[in-house]
Scaffold this active site. Structure first.
Site, mmCIF file in Angstrom:
data_model
loop_
_atom_site.group_PDB
_atom_site.id
_atom_site.type_symbol
_atom_site.label_atom_id
_atom_site.label_comp_id
_atom_site.label_asym_id
_atom_site.label_seq_id
_atom_site.Cartn_x
_atom_site.Cartn_y
_atom_site.Cartn_z
ATOM 1 N N HIS A 143 -10.557 10.790 6.165
ATOM 2 C CA HIS A 143 -10.378 9.367 6.447
ATOM 3 C C HIS A 143 -9.885 9.076 7.853
ATOM 4 C CE1 HIS A 143 -9.835 5.178 5.504
ATOM 5 N NE2 HIS A 143 -8.533 5.219 5.681
ATOM 6 N N ARG B 159 -0.415 9.649 8.121
ATOM 7 C CA ARG B 159 -0.344 8.228 8.463
ATOM 8 C C ARG B 159 -0.052 7.374 7.241
ATOM 9 N NH1 ARG B 159 -3.849 4.007 8.188
ATOM 10 N NH2 ARG B 159 -5.624 5.308 7.606
ATOM 11 N N HIS C 236 -8.158 10.494 2.530
ATOM 12 C CA HIS C 236 -7.802 9.367 1.666
ATOM 13 C C HIS C 236 -7.951 9.802 0.214
ATOM 14 C CE1 HIS C 236 -7.575 5.396 -0.093
ATOM 15 N NE2 HIS C 236 -7.254 4.901 1.099
ATOM 16 N N GLU D 172 0.844 -1.192 0.000
ATOM 17 C CA GLU D 172 0.000 0.000 0.000
ATOM 18 C C GLU D 172 0.881 1.244 0.000
ATOM 19 O OE1 GLU D 172 -3.902 -0.385 2.184
ATOM 20 O OE2 GLU D 172 -2.634 -1.619 3.473
ATOM 21 N N ARG E 30 -0.015 9.286 1.192
ATOM 22 C CA ARG E 30 -1.386 9.684 0.886
ATOM 23 C C ARG E 30 -1.547 11.183 0.653
ATOM 24 N NH1 ARG E 30 -4.770 5.678 4.982
ATOM 25 N NH2 ARG E 30 -4.746 3.865 3.599
#
Length: 531
Positions: free
Chosen positions: A346, A381, A242, A111, A290
């Site tokens: 998110h 994050r 997100h 990811e 992100r």
């Protein structure tokens, strides 16, 4: 012991504490129907853990620090990276079933922000599988009477009248329910739960935004509860958006997430002309951190699309059944067409300030999961670290409690919290809707001083209107009003922190201060509520 919140952080805390201190009784407080509240069951991608042959805790820590954009706490990052593999083993011991390869080793998804595949997964419903296993284990504890699930909203944390001000329990506004396997029958009303310690694991603040992947119940409760009890809050300006929320044709937010693991499996982001745009933005292209991907999508004047057509049909069906089916319910087919995407709120990166054992600045009060801010995420994050840090720091908090609790309860008889008028003047929900719209517009992924100041005025106006409806600054003993109160308190603290940080870093991007400022490097903003 009272655990407020029944997601992964709350369940791990309760279970690990009872494993070590089986003579204790834990009250597990759920704000809604089991499995239908909180973010854990919605988590798709996976749990980041250095368990693969080409990975290591040092690599996990390095990726986390890079994604955190120069703002992580190295001690917290090192602890999480080193201890997550053991927490994965705990989950499997409790019955969690994760995807494996033919040789029996864990199948790991890659990811955003990860150098290698690191996310332990259960297809694209990892959170739901973790929740199932932990909930089943909690039901077993409930059968022997050591755990009691209560349903309702915690509205106040009473403090003993000592210089140390230890938390002595929680005031709970109970729902009226018939009861079930782990939940006793309850009458509606206010009750005091006496406890030697309270764990806040209430999740984040997605309910403050119109565009979010969270449920409406994520109203920043931990910020309001802990702040009013005197605990420090920190890093509230960092709210992660997100990159790939599903975008509707009519502009409404769908509240449906297209997991990052799709991009890990090869999906591309395209502009309005069908061209990939991330190749020129970051060496990791679609798997950049992100905040980088979200900003790049917002920079596309004609919008952005996620193209997963290069992923084989059998792989989509086996590894991504949730998003494949979900997208089709909204009229899109990932297998045959690019689908429109946009960033949506998110994850609350900041939260109640804690040390490496989940302890807040108020003795007896702990926090873990999305509600807590240990510094592990920094300014943004990394994918997979939400579930990872929840397990690690909830476990560490449980160990700390097990060593400190002596079984005695404070004999202080606290006064119940005061409430506003029984029947508010207005109860049409407009305050909640107006706040969420304003937060998405002025406090979203891209900010500036003018927008934040206007947003602050909207919050102040909504608070004044609420006070008129409530007959003063105290909300009535009504769930909706109590949530609106938490939302207003949390929103104002987030906006003030975002205004004060005059730079762009990670998830906090300001067009009027678009670059890093060395003056802000390593500086954490701590917030102390005054009322």
């Amino acid at each position: 012991m009272a655990v407020v919140g029944s997601g992964v952080a709350g369940l791990v805390t309760a279970l690990d504490l009872l494993d070590r201190r089986p003579e204790l009784t834990v009250a597990l407080i759920d704000k809604g129907v089991s499995g239908e509240s909180g973010s854990t069951p919605l988590a798709q991608g996976g749990l980041a853990a250095a368990v693969g042959p080409d990975d290591s805790p040092a690599m996990h820590a390095a990726d986390t620090a890079r994604a955190g954009d120069g703002h992580t706490d190295p001690r917290a990052v090192a602890v999480m990276a080193a201890e997550t593999p053991a927490r994965v083993a705990d989950l499997r011991r409790r019955g969690a079933v994760f995807d494996t390869q033919d040789d029996g080793s864990l199948a790991l998804a890659r990811e955003g922000g990860q150098q290698v595949g690191r996310s332990v997964r259960a297809a694209d419903a990892t959170g739901a599988e973790m929740f199932r296993a932990l909930r089943d284990a909690a039901i077993e504890k409930a059968r022997n009477g050591s755990l009691v699930r209560l349903q309702g909203m915690v509205v106040d944390l009473p403090l003993a009248t000592t210089p140390e001000q230890p938390v002595i329990g929680a005031w709970l506004l109970c729902d009226e329910i018939a009861g079930g396997m782990a939940t006793p029958s309850q009458d509606a009303g206010l009750v005091l739960l006496r406890a030697q310690a309270v764990m806040l694991a209430t999740g984040g603040c997605g309910g403050l935004y119109a565009g979010t992947t969270n449920r409406d119940e994520a109203t920043g409760d931990a910020l309001a509860l802990a702040g009013r009890a005197g605990a420090a809050l920190q890093d509230l300006e960092f709210v992660q958006f997100h990159p790939t929320g599903l975008k509707s044709a009519d502009g409404r937010f769908q509240r449906f997430l297209l997991t990052e693991a799709l991009r890990g499996a090869g999906a591309h982001l395209l502009d309005a002309d069908g061209n990939r745009f991330m190749l020129d933005r970051h060496p990791d292209a679609e798997l950049a951190p992100r905040h980088v991907v979200a900003k790049a999508i917002l920079d596309q004047p004609g919008g952005a699309w996620l193209d997963a057509r290069m992923i084989p049909d059998h792989q989509l069906a086996e590894e991504f059944p949730t998003v494949l089916t979900g997208a089709r319910t909204f009229g899109f087919d990932l297998a045959t067409e690019p689908v429109p995407v946009e960033p949506c709120e998110h994850y609350m990166i900041g939260g109640v300030a804690t040390d490496l054992h989940g302890r807040t600045s108020v003795p007896g009060l702990y926090a873990a999961g999305e509600a807590a801010s240990s510094g592990v995420h920094g300014a943004n994050r990394m994918a997979g670290n939400s579930l990872a840090q929840s397990c690690v720091f909830a476990h560490r908090a449980a160990l700390d409690m097990a060593a400190r609790l002596d079984g005695a309860h404070a004999d202080t008889d606290p006064e119940p919290p005061t409430f506003g008028r029984d029947t508010p003047v207005t109860a049409d929900g407009s305050e909640r809707t107006d706040l969420r719209t304003a937060m998405s517009a002025g406090g979203g992924a891209i900010r500036d001083a003018d927008g934040l100041q206007k947003l602050g005025q909207v919050i102040d106006d909504l608070r004044a209107a609420a006070y008129r409806a409530w007959g003063g600054p105290k909300p009535p003993m009504v769930r909706d009003a109590l949530e609106v109160d938490s939302m207003l308190v949390s929103a104002r603290a987030i906006v003030d922190s975002a205004l004060h940080r005059t730079e762009s870093r990670g998830a906090h991007f300001r067009t009027d201060y678009p670059d890093h400022d060395p003056v802000w490097a390593g500086r954490r903003q701590r917030v102390q509520l005054t009322g």
